[in-house]
Design a protein around this motif. Structure first.
Motif, PDB file in Angstrom:
ATOM      1  N   HIS A 220      48.078  17.822  33.657  1.00 42.78           N
ATOM      2  CA  HIS A 220      48.087  18.582  34.902  1.00 42.78           C
ATOM      3  C   HIS A 220      48.910  19.859  34.755  1.00 42.78           C
ATOM      4  O   HIS A 220      49.955  19.871  34.101  1.00 42.78           O
ATOM      5  CB  HIS A 220      48.695  17.753  36.038  1.00 42.78           C
ATOM      6  CG  HIS A 220      47.907  16.548  36.397  1.00 42.78           C
ATOM      7  ND1 HIS A 220      48.468  15.432  36.993  1.00 42.78           N
ATOM      8  CD2 HIS A 220      46.584  16.260  36.246  1.00 42.78           C
ATOM      9  CE1 HIS A 220      47.546  14.518  37.199  1.00 42.78           C
ATOM     10  NE2 HIS A 220      46.389  15.003  36.744  1.00 42.78           N
ATOM     11  N   HIS A 226      45.712  26.789  35.234  1.00 47.43           N
ATOM     12  CA  HIS A 226      44.684  25.964  34.607  1.00 47.43           C
ATOM     13  C   HIS A 226      43.352  26.712  34.587  1.00 47.43           C
ATOM     14  O   HIS A 226      42.640  26.730  33.566  1.00 47.43           O
ATOM     15  CB  HIS A 226      44.547  24.645  35.366  1.00 47.43           C
ATOM     16  CG  HIS A 226      43.731  23.616  34.645  1.00 47.43           C
ATOM     17  ND1 HIS A 226      43.661  22.309  35.040  1.00 47.43           N
ATOM     18  CD2 HIS A 226      42.925  23.696  33.551  1.00 47.43           C
ATOM     19  CE1 HIS A 226      42.869  21.631  34.235  1.00 47.43           C
ATOM     20  NE2 HIS A 226      42.409  22.447  33.320  1.00 47.43           N
ATOM     21  N   VAL A 254      41.261  15.549  34.998  1.00 50.94           N
ATOM     22  CA  VAL A 254      41.440  16.928  34.553  1.00 50.94           C
ATOM     23  C   VAL A 254      40.150  17.424  33.910  1.00 50.94           C
ATOM     24  O   VAL A 254      39.689  16.848  32.919  1.00 50.94           O
ATOM     25  CB  VAL A 254      42.597  17.033  33.543  1.00 50.94           C
ATOM     26  CG1 VAL A 254      42.714  18.458  33.004  1.00 50.94           C
ATOM     27  CG2 VAL A 254      43.905  16.612  34.198  1.00 50.94           C
ATOM     28  N   PRO A 257      40.834  19.237  29.556  1.00 56.38           N
ATOM     29  CA  PRO A 257      42.244  18.988  29.212  1.00 56.38           C
ATOM     30  C   PRO A 257      42.790  19.917  28.122  1.00 56.38           C
ATOM     31  O   PRO A 257      44.006  20.052  28.000  1.00 56.38           O
ATOM     32  CB  PRO A 257      42.243  17.528  28.752  1.00 56.38           C
ATOM     33  CG  PRO A 257      40.828  17.207  28.420  1.00 56.38           C
ATOM     34  CD  PRO A 257      39.987  18.061  29.305  1.00 56.38           C
ATOM     35  N   GLY A 260      44.165  22.373  30.174  1.00 55.89           N
ATOM     36  CA  GLY A 260      45.312  21.793  30.859  1.00 55.89           C
ATOM     37  C   GLY A 260      46.568  21.826  30.014  1.00 55.89           C
ATOM     38  O   GLY A 260      47.659  22.152  30.507  1.00 55.89           O
TER      39      GLY A 260
END
Length: 469
Positions: A220, A226, A254, A257, A260
């Motif tokens: 996250h 992001h 997510v 990722p 992320g």
């Protein structure tokens, strides 16, 4: 890539502070900020060779301080690594040697732990992030505040720290509800910054421990950041990162990722840059030591891809391994005017050395339980550094009642022994590697050096203390 007991008497604190000048040839006692990343591989930072992602502020700690090449975490997973850091006991003696029930991982109240040692020296103490050694809101039971921290802000438990969008935050032992979609990491970093400011303005020496959860899964990050990295790596938008948190907590999936990870690292790097700038603004930069490390090697969870990022460079293994990739970690130390800027050091050290280093720094006696040695001579560029005879590691996987793997570093040599079934019963033969010639641990030399294997096996047997039931 290259690579105890509280001392309440005021007079005791005064003596401790006055004794600092002898310990480090300085005036007032230095502030200490220790930043602990979570699951960060050595190759994830620019100063250790990362090419795809820039970390200019973390790298600044290296360019303005000392970069270590042979530093080791306390273990290969979260809780036992933090237990070694807090107690100074090596991994074969400390009470916690694997992840599991946090309620069993509370520190011994009879020990002088790292924060308690600073308290004894007259420091204000604060912890901001993931504790990993018990539930942090346990009133009347072990929690960060009972072990020497004046303040704590962070997750309620290690499992809940698997999400950056929990339902609550714990501040000074009290659980406070959070609005939905609150990114807790930024709140925690704001609390750490306020702690630094408050103590700087009151001219109180402080120890600020920041065990951030970044870059542990879930992957996250702040939404705008992001999205920025999704545009940089749109080819991974078909990947979904899933990860579970504690009971009653939701962990948002997510999208991408890969993006992320980059976003959470950029966010953390920016915040560390903010702390470094804050030290200058507050006029305490020259009298503040900033240390940065990671609790173990990189991971492969929540969709994170260490191969894509080349997170370990030439190192073998990841989190949960006792090969170098699981336990050799970044270690950077910055102290303007004291630690030589732009220096690189190959002193072999580990988490158990932090507590005795801070004890010498603050003119405190080294607690009896400590197994490590002070690194202060190395930091100050002196020649009288006492080396570790060897570093021993053991890891308990899952519900095993004994270690499931163990390792020993002695000079250039590294011995590794693994359980064949991860239950601590049947073990494979000891492997032996010469790290100077074979950093990637590819060439097992055990058959060619039987006497050395026997010697290292005896040292591992001697270093192991059975876990208390």
């Amino acid at each position: 890539m290259n690579f105890g007991k509280p001392i309440a008497l005021l007079c005791a604190s005064i003596v401790s502070l006055a004794g600092f000048a002898h310990a480090a040839d300085a005036g007032p006692p230095p502030n200490v900020i220790y930043i602990l990343a979570d699951d960060l591989g050595m190759g994830d930072l620019g100063c250790y060779g990362q090419k795809k992602l820039k970390t200019p502020n973390i790298d600044r700690i290296a360019t303005e301080g000392m970069r270590f090449t042979d530093h080791y975490s306390g273990n290969t997973v979260c809780s036992p690594s933090r237990a070694v850091l807090m107690t100074g006991q090596h991994p074969g003696k400390v009470h916690c040697r694997g992840n599991g029930d946090e309620n069993k991982f509370a520190l011994d109240p009879e020990m002088t732990t790292l924060p308690r040692m600073f308290k004894n020296a007259g420091y204000a103490t604060g912890a901001y992030g993931k504790w990993g050694l018990g539930v942090t809101s346990n009133e009347g039971k072990p929690n960060p505040l009972t072990h020497g921290f004046d303040h704590y802000s962070g997750w309620k438990s290690q499992m809940i720290a698997h999400t950056y969008y929990p339902t609550s935050i714990v501040r000074d032992g009290k659980e406070e509800p959070l609005e939905e979609d609150t990114f807790i990491h930024d709140l925690i970093m704001e609390d750490a910054s306020e702690f630094i400011k408050r103590n700087a303005e009151s001219k109180t020496p402080f120890f600020c421990y920041i065990p951030t959860a970044v870059p542990h899964a879930a992957m996250h990050a702040p939404k705008e950041m992001h999205e920025k990295w999704r545009k940089a790596y749109p080819q991974f938008d078909n990947k979904i990162g899933k990860y579970g948190a504690g009971k009653g907590e939701k962990t948002p999936d997510v999208v991408n990722p890969i993006a992320g990870f980059a976003a959470m690292m950029e966010n953390l790097d920016n915040q560390i840059g903010g702390i470094l700038d804050q030290l200058v603004e507050l006029g305490i930069d020259d009298n503040t030591i900033v240390l940065f490390s990671s609790d173990n090697g990189t991971h492969r969870e929540g969709g994170h891809n260490p191969k894509f990022w080349d997170s370990n460079g030439p190192l073998r293994g990841i989190k949960r391994d006792l090969y170098e990739g699981g336990i050799r970690t970044p270690f950077l130390v910055r102290w303007p005017g004291k630690v030589k800027a732009g220096s690189t050091n190959d002193h072999i050290s580990a988490f158990q050395d932090i507590l005795p280093t801070m004890a010498e720094l603050t003119a405190q006696p080294t607690p009896k339980q400590v197994d490590g040695v002070s690194m202060l001579p190395t930091l100050l560029g002196k020649s009288d550094q006492t080396p570790n005879d060897y570093l021993y590691f053991e890891f308990v996987q899952g519900n095993s009642k004994s270690y499931t793997s163990r390792a020993l570093r002695m000079g250039d040599w590294k011995a590794v022994q693994r359980s064949e079934n991860n239950k601590g019963q049947k073990f494979a033969p000891i492997e032996l590697y010469n790290l100077k010639k074979d950093l990637g641990e590819k060439n097992n030399l055990a058959s060619k050096n039987p006497e050395l294997v026997q010697q290292m096996e005896k040292l591992m047997d001697r270093a192991h203390t059975p876990l208390k039931k």
